[in-house]
Structure formats: C-alpha cells, structure tokens
Design an enzyme around this catalytic site. Structure first.
Site, short mmCIF file in Angstrom:
data_model
loop_
_atom_site.label_atom_id
_atom_site.label_comp_id
_atom_site.label_asym_id
_atom_site.label_seq_id
_atom_site.Cartn_x
_atom_site.Cartn_y
_atom_site.Cartn_z
N GLN A 87 0.27 -8.33 -5.17
CA GLN A 87 0.56 -9.37 -4.18
C GLN A 87 -0.37 -9.31 -2.98
O GLN A 87 -0.36 -10.24 -2.16
CB GLN A 87 2.00 -9.26 -3.69
CG GLN A 87 3.05 -9.56 -4.74
CD GLN A 87 2.95 -10.97 -5.31
OE1 GLN A 87 2.40 -11.88 -4.70
NE2 GLN A 87 3.49 -11.16 -6.50
N LYS A 111 -2.87 -13.96 -10.55
CA LYS A 111 -2.29 -14.25 -9.24
C LYS A 111 -3.38 -14.56 -8.23
O LYS A 111 -3.12 -14.83 -7.06
CB LYS A 111 -1.47 -13.05 -8.74
CG LYS A 111 -0.25 -12.77 -9.61
CD LYS A 111 0.55 -11.60 -9.06
CE LYS A 111 1.51 -11.00 -10.05
NZ LYS A 111 2.73 -11.77 -10.26
N CYS A 115 12.04 -9.33 -10.50
CA CYS A 115 11.59 -8.05 -11.10
C CYS A 115 11.61 -6.91 -10.08
O CYS A 115 10.73 -6.04 -10.09
CB CYS A 115 10.20 -8.17 -11.72
SG CYS A 115 10.14 -9.24 -13.12
N1 PMP Z 1 3.57 -5.74 -8.92
C1 PMP Z 1 3.89 -6.74 -8.10
C2 PMP Z 1 4.09 -6.44 -6.64
C3 PMP Z 1 4.02 -8.04 -8.61
O1 PMP Z 1 4.34 -9.03 -7.78
C4 PMP Z 1 3.80 -8.27 -9.98
C5 PMP Z 1 3.94 -9.66 -10.58
N2 PMP Z 1 5.11 -10.34 -10.20
C6 PMP Z 1 3.45 -7.20 -10.80
C7 PMP Z 1 3.35 -5.95 -10.23
C8 PMP Z 1 3.21 -7.35 -12.25
O2 PMP Z 1 2.07 -8.13 -12.49
P1 PMP Z 1 1.71 -8.62 -13.95
O3 PMP Z 1 2.95 -9.26 -14.49
O4 PMP Z 1 0.60 -9.57 -13.75
O5 PMP Z 1 1.32 -7.42 -14.75
#
Ligand code: PMP
Length: 400
Positions: free
Chosen positions: A197, A220, A358
């Site tokens: 983020q 992202k 999550c």
């Molecule tokens: N860490 C953080 C702080 C996140 O916001 C996210 C995605 N929501 C992730 C890890 C995981 O990223 P990815 O699903 O692209 O592997």
C-alpha cells in the site's frame, strides 16, 4: 488527475460516471500499460534468458531493463536486489520460507504488527509452526498507531526478523517504519516492509529507509496483475536458500548435486512474467512522469478532503481519524452494516470495499463486523469525493 489516460474510467457504471474508490484492492491501468501488454505479445514474445534467437534476446533485454527500472524506482543499490515474484503475497511467502530455512530455529521469535494484512501474518505463522518458533505482535495504541514502547520490549536475543506494513491497507496510516527499522537494527535484527500500500502512494527509497527486505505488487501501482517484487539487500539474499527449484534458478544440475544461479535468478524458478515486467516498467514510467511527490500530495489532499466531508456526517466513525493517511480511509456509519452501505453505494456508481479487508485481527480489534473502505488513486479527484458523499448521504438516509 490524468483520468483521461484510463480507458476503463470512461465506461459508465449503471449509466453513471464511474467513481472507482477501490484502489487499495487494485488500481486501474493507463493506456500506456495496456499498450505495453499488447506490444509485448505482438512484438517480442519469446522465453527469456535461454534463447540465442532474436526474439528471445529482445525479450530478455526488456525483462532486465524492467528489473533496472524497479531498482531505480526503489533506489536500490543494484538490480541484483530485485527479485520478480507474482506479487506481495508471493514475495512474503518466499521470504518467510527462505529466511526461515536459513535463520529460524525452535524458540526463535518473529515480530509482526496488529494491523497486518493476512499475507504478512500467515506466511510467518506457517514458518513458526514449521520451526516451533513464536509469533510476536506489536500492539496498537488507542489512536490505532503502533505502540513503539511495546515494540521495544518485544525485541530480544531470540528475535530473528520484524515484518510490518509500511501503510495499513485498512486504516491508511503510514507506520513509523524508520523508527521501527532503527530500533530493530540497533539490536542487529533485519526488517521487512510490506509496501503493497505504500508503493502506489509514496516515494520509496530503500537505501534511505535502510529496510532489509520489501515486498510490493504491480497491480496496485497501475501495472499488470500477476507480477510483483521482493527487494532484498544483496548480503541478505546471498545468505538465503532458494524457495523454489526448477529451470532458471540453477547453475548446474546433476542427480548428485545441483548448484544455484547467481542473484536474483536463484529466486526466480521457471518462466517469469516477462510481458508483465515490461508492462510494469511502463507503469513505473507513467508514475514517474507525473512524479511520486505529486501523486502523494494529490492523494493526501483527496484523503483529507474526504475525511473532512465524512466527519461532518452524523454518526460516522472514521478509524484513525486525524492521522495522516496515504490514500486509504475506513469508516462505519452508526450500526449500519458496511456491506449494506457498499451495496447501495455501488447502485449509484461508487465502488468501495467492505468487510475485513484481509486484516481480520485488526477488524476484531476494532470490534466491528468490518468497515467501509474508500481508497484513492492518482486519477481520483474532488468530483469523485463529492459524488461518493452524495451517494453515501442517500444510502444512509435509506438505511437509517
Ligand atoms: N499487503 C497489503 C498491505 C495489501 O494491501 C495487500 C493487498 N490487499 C497485500 C499485502 C497482498 O497483495 P497481493 O494480493 O497483490 O499479493
């Protein structure tokens, strides 16, 4: 800012202007990135590194230039410190496995924080189970910032690594990572930053931060899905064993003994996403043309504007209200279930995320079923916030 560069944002939702406020989940892609994907498959699709033919050489060159582009973006010392992964989750799993194999023994301790995304909790938990190690958690203060005094007390001779989010994906808070890194380093403990983020919103400089590892996801950051990065200081990566075996990561293979490739290839088993890396480099170039400082300023302004508007609404609870935030804002309105608000916002063309994001331990700590999360990207503007607020007022009136 630059909304016109993003074709998908020109498409209406339910006949209305699309107000896309789910950038923390994934960002939209500018035409430059879409073009790069098409260009790659059209002009240089060939498996990299092993081919002597023209296309393979062009593809290899683009992939390695993309690695250099990431190294420059992060201000890494060398492209050898840039490992391409599938994303942040993959990077953190890879690190937890490799680091665990090399350095973690029974009774050792791993430190994460109370506001982590599951992908910066579960891989470390799995490591702890495998090695009979112990997961320690930096608690939150009442204002939802990390308790650094408690953090200092957690660190001890058994602490092997600290892994924390640079920016919380629920609260938008920018954690005091420089303090965390300094405090850990004073005790010789390495620090990994989950920058999923942070990377879309803030200028990052791994040398100035002095973090030992850092993970991010291209999707992202206006780049394609399926590619991300594990940054590691060279001396650390040199000490870690590969997490996966296969093609590309080897020097020589025999049934008696296999030797491994040099950095960063030791960690890149199999065919990498070489079209993705090319498009990711296009995304980085796109952000750099605007300028990360400018993006950060624009999003800080938007977040602040949105927070002010929200705070004026009766019964709104903004989490970590008043704290500086990087493009992410979580709230609830009275006893209304966040899911109901999300549904009614959607019907008015406003896309937000609802639920635990999550980060279940954090949501449990907040004592709510979830939050509504609005998250901003460089293409959002005050008109988006005004439309979001108008839709929210209507939704609340219907549900109250
Ligand atoms: N860490 C953080 C702080 C996140 O916001 C996210 C995605 N929501 C992730 C890890 C995981 O990223 P990815 O699903 O692209 O592997």
């Amino acid at each position: 800012m630059n909304r016109q560069d993003f074709p998908i944002l020109q498409e209406p939702v339910y006949g209305r202007r699309m107000v896309y406020l789910d950038n923390a989940a994934t960002s939209q892609k500018p035409k430059a990135v879409l073009d790069a994907l098409l260009y790659g498959y059209t002009h240089f699709n060939a498996n990299i590194h092993r081919g002597v033919h023209h296309l393979a050489q062009v593809a290899t060159q683009h992939h390695e230039e993309a690695r250099q582009a990431v190294a420059s973006f992060l201000h890494a010392r060398s492209p050898r410190e840039i490992v391409f992964t599938k994303g942040t989750t993959d990077a953190l799993n890879m690190l937890a496995f490799s680091f665990g194999e090399a350095f973690v023994r029974e009774g050792d301790e791993i430190v994460v924080s109370a506001l982590e995304h599951h992908s910066n909790i579960v891989p470390w938990q799995m490591l702890c189970e495998r090695k009979q190690a112990v997961l320690r958690v930096i608690p939150l203060q009442d204002d939802l910032t990390l308790d650094l005094e408690a953090f200092a007390r957690l660190l001890n001779g058994r602490t092997r690594i600290v892994s924390v989010a640079h920016v919380s994906n629920v609260l938008g808070i920018v954690n005091p990572v420089q303090d965390i890194i300094r405090m850990a380093h004073e005790r010789g403990i390495p620090v990994c930053l989950d920058a999923a983020q942070a990377a879309p919103h803030l200028p990052l400089n791994v040398q100035a931060l002095d973090c030992d590892f850092l993970a991010l996801s291209a999707h992202k950051m206006y780049g394609p899905t399926g590619i991300g990065v594990l940054y590691g200081k060279e001396h650390w990566l040199e000490q870690l064993p590969p997490a996966q075996g296969g093609g590309e990561m080897i020097e020589h293979v025999s049934f008696e003994k296999t030797t491994y490739n040099t950095l960063p290839y030791k960690f890149e088993a199999g065919t990498p996403d070489f079209i993705g890396s090319y498009a990711f480099a296009a995304a980085l170039a796109y952000m750099q043309t605007i300028g990360m400082e400018r993006i950060a300023e624009h999003e800080a302004d938007l977040t602040c504007y949105a927070e002010q508007q929200l705070a004026a609404l009766p019964q709104v609870h903004i989490y970590a209200a008043g704290q500086p935030k990087a493009g992410v804002l979580s709230f609830n309105v009275g006893q209304i279930h966040p899911y109901d608000l999300g549904m009614l916002l959607d019907r008015q063309g406003v896309g937000v995320r609802t639920g635990h994001h999550c980060a279940e331990p954090l949501i449990t700590h907040l004592g709510v079923p979830g939050t509504v999360r609005a998250s901003f990207g460089l293409y959002n503007d005050r008109e988006d916030i005004d439309l979001f607020m108008a839709a929210l007022r209507k939704a609340v009136a219907m549900l109250a």
